[in-house]
Design an enzyme around this catalytic site. Structure first.
Site, short mmCIF file in Angstrom:
data_model
loop_
_atom_site.label_atom_id
_atom_site.label_comp_id
_atom_site.label_asym_id
_atom_site.label_seq_id
_atom_site.Cartn_x
_atom_site.Cartn_y
_atom_site.Cartn_z
N HIS A 21 0.98 -1.23 -0.06
CA HIS A 21 0.05 -0.05 0.06
C HIS A 21 1.08 1.19 0.13
O HIS A 21 0.69 2.11 -1.00
CB HIS A 21 -0.75 -0.13 1.14
N GLU A 22 1.93 1.19 0.90
CA GLU A 22 2.66 2.55 0.99
C GLU A 22 3.52 2.40 -0.09
O GLU A 22 4.09 3.55 -0.56
CB GLU A 22 3.41 2.61 2.43
N HIS A 25 1.97 4.63 -2.74
CA HIS A 25 1.97 5.85 -2.62
C HIS A 25 3.46 6.47 -3.07
O HIS A 25 3.71 7.58 -3.68
CB HIS A 25 1.59 6.18 -1.10
#
Length: 424
Positions: A21-22, A25
Site C-alpha cells: 500500500h505505502e 504512494h
C-alpha cells in the site's frame, strides 16, 4: 505448522499488505517528482530506521498501518527565520548544509545572522557576516541540521502542493490500487493451488476438519465424500448439509461417507453454537476440483474479488447503521490472532485470507473518513471543481481530528481484543 512458523507468517502478512500500500504512494509520488521524506510501517516510536537516497525507511512500534511523509503535504517541521544565527557549509560556492545549533563546533563553515532566506523559490540566503552582507546560492538538495537531525530542503517544485490535481490524486489513489492488485494476484495464486470445481460435479468432498470439533472427534477426514446424512442424499447440496446439521444440535446424526472406495457409517453429534444459535460440526466441503487454466484463473479471481467486495461493503453498511456490538469489531490483536489460526491451516488458506485483508485495506482507505486516502481524494476533487485548493490549515486540522478519532477507536477495540484474550 509449528508456532514459530505461524507467528512469522502472521507478521509477514501484515508487512506485505501494508508495505505494498505505502509503496504505491511512494512510487507514484516519486514519479511526480515529489520529495518523499519518510516511508514508515507502523505508527509511534521508531524501532528501526534506514536512509536510502532522499527517503528514510522506518519500522515503528504500533502495527496499525503505515504512511509516507511527502514534502509540503504538511507544514515543514524545520524553519529558518531572519535574525537567526546560523552556520553554512559551501561546496563549489553553493550552500549544501545549514547548521542551526552547536555553531562553535562546526568547522569549514561561514557563520552569520540571517538577513533573508528563501528555500522554496529563489534558493538564496543572505547572511550578515561581521557586518558585511553576503549572498549565497542554496543547493537544491541542501540539508538543514538541527539537534543531530538532517532535513533535506524541499524547493517548491518538489512539494506535494506544486503538482497537478491529477498527479496528487494518482499518488494518493495508488496505495489502495496496489492493495487491489495484490488481492487479485493472491486470489489467482489461491485458485492455482486449490483448483476449480470439476464440470457437472455430483458429490461433495470434505476439504477442512477443525481440530477438536465434533467432526474431528467422530473421525471424519479431509477427502471424505459425503454420501448421505440421516438417510438424506447430499449430492452437491452444501446448503442442505448445513441445514441438517443446524437443526440437529446435541443430537446424534448418521453420516454415510466414502473413503478410498469404502463406504463407512459415522455417528456425529453437532455442538450448539451460541452465537449462530444452531448446530455445527466443524467441517467445510466442496465439489471435487481440477487444475485451473489461465483464463479460468483470471475469471475465478475476478469473481472472488467481486463477491468479497460485496461482503465487505455489507459489513460497512452494518457499521454505519449501528448494527453491531463492540465484540463484533476487531483491531490488530484480533486480526493477528485470526490470521495465526488461518496460517496454521496451511498456505492455501493463508493466501486467500491475505487477499481478503489486502482488498479490505484498499476499500477501507477509500472511505471518506478524515485522515484516510478517500478523504484526501475528496479534498482534491473539491479543489478541481473550485479551481483553487482548500485552506491547507483547515484541511490539516480535519485530517488531524480524523486520525485522532481513528486512533481512539483502535485503542478501544484493541483493549477489547486483549480483554477477550485474557478471558478466553
Amino acid at each position: 505448522m509449528d508456532m514459530v512458523q505461524v507467528v512469522l507468517l502472521t507478521v509477514l502478512v501484515f508487512f506485505v499488505i501494508v508495505s505494498i500500500h505505502e509503496w504505491g504512494h511512494l512510487y507514484f509520488a516519486k514519479r511526480a517528482g515529489i520529495l518523499v521524506r519518510e516511508f514508515a510501517i507502523g505508527f509511534g516510536p521508531k524501532l528501526f530506521s534506514l536512509k536510502r537516497g532522499e527517503t528514510r525507511y522506518t519500522l515503528r512500534l504500533i502495527p496499525a498501518g503505515g504512511f509516507i511523509r511527502m514534502a509540503g503535504e504538511d507544514p515543514e517541521i524545520v524553519e529558518v527565520q531572519p535574525g537567526q544565527t546560523v552556520a553554512v557549509r559551501l561546496v563549489n560556492g553553493a550552500v549544501t548544509r545549514v547548521y542551526l545549533d552547536r555553531l562553535d563546533e562546526r568547522s569549514n563553515v561561514v557563520r552569520g545572522e540571517v538577513v533573508s532566506i528563501d528555500l522554496e523559490h529563489a534558493l538564496k540566503i543572505v547572511l550578515d557576516v561581521d557586518g558585511e552582507k553576503e549572498r549565497f546560492d542554496v543547493d537544491r538538495k541542501a540539508e538543514i541540521v538541527a539537534r543531530g537531525r538532517e532535513t533535506q530542503i524541499a524547493p517548491f517544485d518538489r512539494q506535494f502542493g506544486s503538482k497537478t490535481v491529477g498527479q496528487r490524486a494518482l499518488a494518493i489513489f495508488a496505495g489502495p490500487a496496489m492493495n487491489f492488485v495484490l488481492a487479485f494476484v493472491l486470489f489467482m495464486a489461491y485458485i492455482q493451488m486449490t483448483g476449480v470445481p470439476v464440470d457437472n460435479p455430483d458429490k461433495l468432498l470434505i476439504n477442512e476438519v477443525i481440530a477438536g470439533a465434533p467432526a474431528s472427534k467422530a473421525g471424519l477426514q479431509v477427502g471424505d465424500e459425503i454420501k448421505s446424512i440421516n438417510g438424506e442424499l447430499i449430492g452437491t447440496d452444501y446448503d442442505k448439509m448445513i441445514a441438517l446439521i443446524g437443526k440437529s444440535a446435541e443430537k446424534p446424526m448418521n453420516w454415510v461417507i466414502i473413503r478410498e472406495g469404502s463406504t463407512l457409517e459415522i455417528e456425529v453429534t453437532p455442538a450448539f453454537d451460541e452465537e449462530a444459535k444452531m448446530g455445527k460440526v466443524g467441517v467445510s466441503a466442496l465439489p471435487p476440483t481440477r487444475a485451473a487454466g489461465i483464463v479460468e484463473t483470471v475469471t475465478f479471481a475476478g469473481k472472488a474479488m467481486k463477491n468479497t467486495t460485496i461482503l465487505i461493503m455489507e459489513m460497512f453498511q452494518k457499521l454505519i447503521m449501528g448494527q453491531f456490538k463492540l465484540d463484533d469489531l476487531g483491531g490488530p490483536v484480533k486480526t493477528a490472532k485470526f490470521t495465526g489460526e488461518i496460517a496454521a491451516k496451511g498456505i492455501e488458506q493463508l493466501t486467500s485470507w491475505t487477499a481478503i485483508l489486502s482488498l479490505y485495506l484498499g476499500i477501507f482507505n477509500l472511505l471518506p473518513i478524515p485522515a484516510l486516502d478517500g478523504s484526501r481524494l475528496i479534498f482534491l476533487g473539491l479543489e478541481a471543481v473550485r479551481g483553487r485548493p482548500i485552506d491547507p490549515n483547515r484541511e490539516s486540522m480535519v485530517h488531524f481530528i480524523g486520525f485522532a478519532m481513528l486512533m481512539l477507536l483502535m485503542l478501544a477495540v484493541t483493549y477489547n481484543d486483549i480483554l477477550n484474550l485474557i478471558q478466553g
